[in-house]
Motif scaffolding. Structure first.
Motif, PDB file in Angstrom:
ATOM      1  N   GLN A   1      48.727 -51.099  -0.479  1.00 40.85           N
ATOM      2  CA  GLN A   1      47.291 -51.146  -0.250  1.00 40.85           C
ATOM      3  C   GLN A   1      46.712 -49.734  -0.324  1.00 40.85           C
ATOM      4  O   GLN A   1      47.130 -48.861   0.417  1.00 40.85           O
ATOM      5  N   VAL A   2      45.778 -49.545  -1.216  1.00 35.73           N
ATOM      6  CA  VAL A   2      45.143 -48.242  -1.369  1.00 35.73           C
ATOM      7  C   VAL A   2      44.061 -48.078  -0.321  1.00 35.73           C
ATOM      8  O   VAL A   2      43.226 -48.961  -0.122  1.00 35.73           O
ATOM      9  N   GLN A   3      44.072 -46.937   0.331  1.00 39.61           N
ATOM     10  CA  GLN A   3      43.003 -46.619   1.274  1.00 39.61           C
ATOM     11  C   GLN A   3      42.357 -45.308   0.866  1.00 39.61           C
ATOM     12  O   GLN A   3      43.043 -44.341   0.539  1.00 39.61           O
ATOM     13  N   LEU A   4      41.037 -45.316   0.887  1.00 44.05           N
ATOM     14  CA  LEU A   4      40.259 -44.124   0.612  1.00 44.05           C
ATOM     15  C   LEU A   4      39.398 -43.851   1.836  1.00 44.05           C
ATOM     16  O   LEU A   4      38.668 -44.739   2.289  1.00 44.05           O
ATOM     17  N   VAL A   5      39.476 -42.649   2.355  1.00 44.42           N
ATOM     18  CA  VAL A   5      38.739 -42.299   3.563  1.00 44.42           C
ATOM     19  C   VAL A   5      37.843 -41.108   3.265  1.00 44.42           C
ATOM     20  O   VAL A   5      38.332 -40.019   2.950  1.00 44.42           O
ATOM     21  N   GLU A   6      36.536 -41.342   3.373  1.00 44.83           N
ATOM     22  CA  GLU A   6      35.564 -40.282   3.121  1.00 44.83           C
ATOM     23  C   GLU A   6      35.210 -39.561   4.413  1.00 44.83           C
ATOM     24  O   GLU A   6      35.248 -40.155   5.504  1.00 44.83           O
ATOM     25  N   SER A   7      34.819 -38.319   4.269  1.00 43.83           N
ATOM     26  CA  SER A   7      34.327 -37.538   5.397  1.00 43.83           C
ATOM     27  C   SER A   7      33.426 -36.438   4.863  1.00 43.83           C
ATOM     28  O   SER A   7      33.390 -36.187   3.654  1.00 43.83           O
ATOM     29  N   GLY A   8      32.684 -35.817   5.775  1.00 43.02           N
ATOM     30  CA  GLY A   8      31.876 -34.663   5.400  1.00 43.02           C
ATOM     31  C   GLY A   8      30.389 -34.913   5.303  1.00 43.02           C
ATOM     32  O   GLY A   8      29.621 -33.976   5.075  1.00 43.02           O
ATOM     33  N   GLY A   9      29.973 -36.148   5.472  1.00 42.23           N
ATOM     34  CA  GLY A   9      28.544 -36.426   5.429  1.00 42.23           C
ATOM     35  C   GLY A   9      27.842 -35.902   6.662  1.00 42.23           C
ATOM     36  O   GLY A   9      28.470 -35.420   7.606  1.00 42.23           O
ATOM     37  N   GLY A  10      26.515 -35.995   6.644  1.00 37.69           N
ATOM     38  CA  GLY A  10      25.749 -35.553   7.789  1.00 37.69           C
ATOM     39  C   GLY A  10      24.290 -35.340   7.446  1.00 37.69           C
ATOM     40  O   GLY A  10      23.815 -35.774   6.393  1.00 37.69           O
ATOM     41  N   VAL A  12      21.281 -32.650   6.780  1.00 37.94           N
ATOM     42  CA  VAL A  12      21.099 -31.278   6.325  1.00 37.94           C
ATOM     43  C   VAL A  12      19.667 -31.116   5.834  1.00 37.94           C
ATOM     44  O   VAL A  12      19.038 -32.081   5.385  1.00 37.94           O
ATOM     45  N   GLN A  13      19.144 -29.916   5.927  1.00 35.05           N
ATOM     46  CA  GLN A  13      17.803 -29.645   5.425  1.00 35.05           C
ATOM     47  C   GLN A  13      17.836 -29.474   3.911  1.00 35.05           C
ATOM     48  O   GLN A  13      18.873 -29.095   3.337  1.00 35.05           O
ATOM     49  N   ALA A  14      16.716 -29.731   3.293  1.00 38.91           N
ATOM     50  CA  ALA A  14      16.598 -29.533   1.854  1.00 38.91           C
ATOM     51  C   ALA A  14      16.990 -28.105   1.499  1.00 38.91           C
ATOM     52  O   ALA A  14      16.616 -27.157   2.195  1.00 38.91           O
ATOM     53  N   GLY A  15      17.750 -27.975   0.423  1.00 40.37           N
ATOM     54  CA  GLY A  15      18.254 -26.672   0.016  1.00 40.37           C
ATOM     55  C   GLY A  15      19.630 -26.352   0.562  1.00 40.37           C
ATOM     56  O   GLY A  15      20.260 -25.380   0.119  1.00 40.37           O
ATOM     57  N   GLY A  16      20.074 -27.146   1.508  1.00 41.82           N
ATOM     58  CA  GLY A  16      21.374 -26.906   2.119  1.00 41.82           C
ATOM     59  C   GLY A  16      22.528 -27.474   1.313  1.00 41.82           C
ATOM     60  O   GLY A  16      22.332 -27.998   0.197  1.00 41.82           O
ATOM     61  N   SER A  17      23.716 -27.374   1.888  1.00 36.17           N
ATOM     62  CA  SER A  17      24.929 -27.810   1.196  1.00 36.17           C
ATOM     63  C   SER A  17      25.795 -28.666   2.111  1.00 36.17           C
ATOM     64  O   SER A  17      25.764 -28.516   3.337  1.00 36.17           O
ATOM     65  N   LEU A  18      26.555 -29.537   1.485  1.00 32.88           N
ATOM     66  CA  LEU A  18      27.584 -30.319   2.165  1.00 32.88           C
ATOM     67  C   LEU A  18      28.764 -30.469   1.222  1.00 32.88           C
ATOM     68  O   LEU A  18      28.588 -30.462  -0.011  1.00 32.88           O
ATOM     69  N   ARG A  19      29.944 -30.646   1.779  1.00 28.61           N
ATOM     70  CA  ARG A  19      31.111 -30.970   0.978  1.00 28.61           C
ATOM     71  C   ARG A  19      31.727 -32.265   1.478  1.00 28.61           C
ATOM     72  O   ARG A  19      32.142 -32.344   2.645  1.00 28.61           O
ATOM     73  N   LEU A  20      31.754 -33.242   0.615  1.00 25.52           N
ATOM     74  CA  LEU A  20      32.374 -34.516   0.943  1.00 25.52           C
ATOM     75  C   LEU A  20      33.844 -34.489   0.532  1.00 25.52           C
ATOM     76  O   LEU A  20      34.199 -33.887  -0.489  1.00 25.52           O
ATOM     77  N   SER A  21      34.664 -35.158   1.314  1.00 27.98           N
ATOM     78  CA  SER A  21      36.084 -35.281   1.004  1.00 27.98           C
ATOM     79  C   SER A  21      36.469 -36.751   0.937  1.00 27.98           C
ATOM     80  O   SER A  21      35.937 -37.572   1.696  1.00 27.98           O
ATOM     81  N   CYS A  22      37.394 -37.055   0.057  1.00 24.57           N
ATOM     82  CA  CYS A  22      37.933 -38.412  -0.054  1.00 24.57           C
ATOM     83  C   CYS A  22      39.449 -38.295  -0.074  1.00 24.57           C
ATOM     84  O   CYS A  22      40.019 -37.814  -1.062  1.00 24.57           O
ATOM     85  N   ALA A  23      40.064 -38.727   0.995  1.00 26.97           N
ATOM     86  CA  ALA A  23      41.514 -38.666   1.106  1.00 26.97           C
ATOM     87  C   ALA A  23      42.114 -40.021   0.746  1.00 26.97           C
ATOM     88  O   ALA A  23      41.719 -41.050   1.315  1.00 26.97           O
ATOM     89  N   ALA A  24      43.051 -40.009  -0.202  1.00 25.26           N
ATOM     90  CA  ALA A  24      43.702 -41.243  -0.639  1.00 25.26           C
ATOM     91  C   ALA A  24      45.023 -41.419   0.089  1.00 25.26           C
ATOM     92  O   ALA A  24      45.683 -40.436   0.440  1.00 25.26           O
ATOM     93  N   SER A  25      45.402 -42.679   0.273  1.00 22.73           N
ATOM     94  CA  SER A  25      46.639 -42.976   1.010  1.00 22.73           C
ATOM     95  C   SER A  25      47.881 -42.713   0.175  1.00 22.73           C
ATOM     96  O   SER A  25      48.972 -42.627   0.719  1.00 22.73           O
ATOM     97  N   GLY A  26      47.724 -42.626  -1.131  1.00 21.68           N
ATOM     98  CA  GLY A  26      48.855 -42.337  -1.997  1.00 21.68           C
ATOM     99  C   GLY A  26      48.504 -41.233  -2.968  1.00 21.68           C
ATOM    100  O   GLY A  26      47.484 -40.564  -2.817  1.00 21.68           O
ATOM    101  N   SER A  27      49.348 -41.069  -3.959  1.00 21.63           N
ATOM    102  CA  SER A  27      49.116 -40.019  -4.943  1.00 21.63           C
ATOM    103  C   SER A  27      47.912 -40.346  -5.817  1.00 21.63           C
ATOM    104  O   SER A  27      47.802 -41.444  -6.349  1.00 21.63           O
TER     105      SER A  27
END
Length: 115
Positions: A1-10, A12-27
């Protein structure tokens, strides 16, 4: 079973930055491509950025020059670096992985950009 877990949202004010991550359960080499989609309220889900197993990237026009998709094969993680964020980038962002005819989705992470 493949699992994808996102993080990093939130929030932020216009002009700002965010980095989203997606971690997979396998390769992540198991997947032909991985991508980020987003869906804003009342709108269809749209492809934001995509990266193939070979490293080829594509972007929707509205984020070109502002967003960068990348992958860390050792960590089985795909990232979406989002700079110069705009209120219209507000949406729920989903990680997607494609393997042959199968699609896998994460639960998503919310990104809200205030003006």
């Amino acid at each position: 079973q493949v699992q994808l877990v996102e993080s990093g949202g939130g929030l932020v004010q216009a002009g700002g930055s965010l980095r989203l991550s997606c971690a997979a359960s396998g390769s992540i080499f198991d997947f032909n491509a991985m991508a980020w989609y987003r869906q804003a309220p009342g709108k269809q889900r749209e492809l934001v950025a995509r990266i193939t197993v070979g490293g080829t990237t594509t972007y929707v026009d509205s984020v070109k020059g502002r967003f960068t998709i990348s992958r860390d094969n050792a960590k089985n993680t795909v990232y979406l670096q989002m700079n110069s964020l705009k209120p219209e980038d507000t949406a729920h962002y989903y990680c997607n992985a494609n393997r042959l005819s199968s699609q896998f989705w994460g639960q998503g992470t919310q990104v809200t950009v205030s003006s």
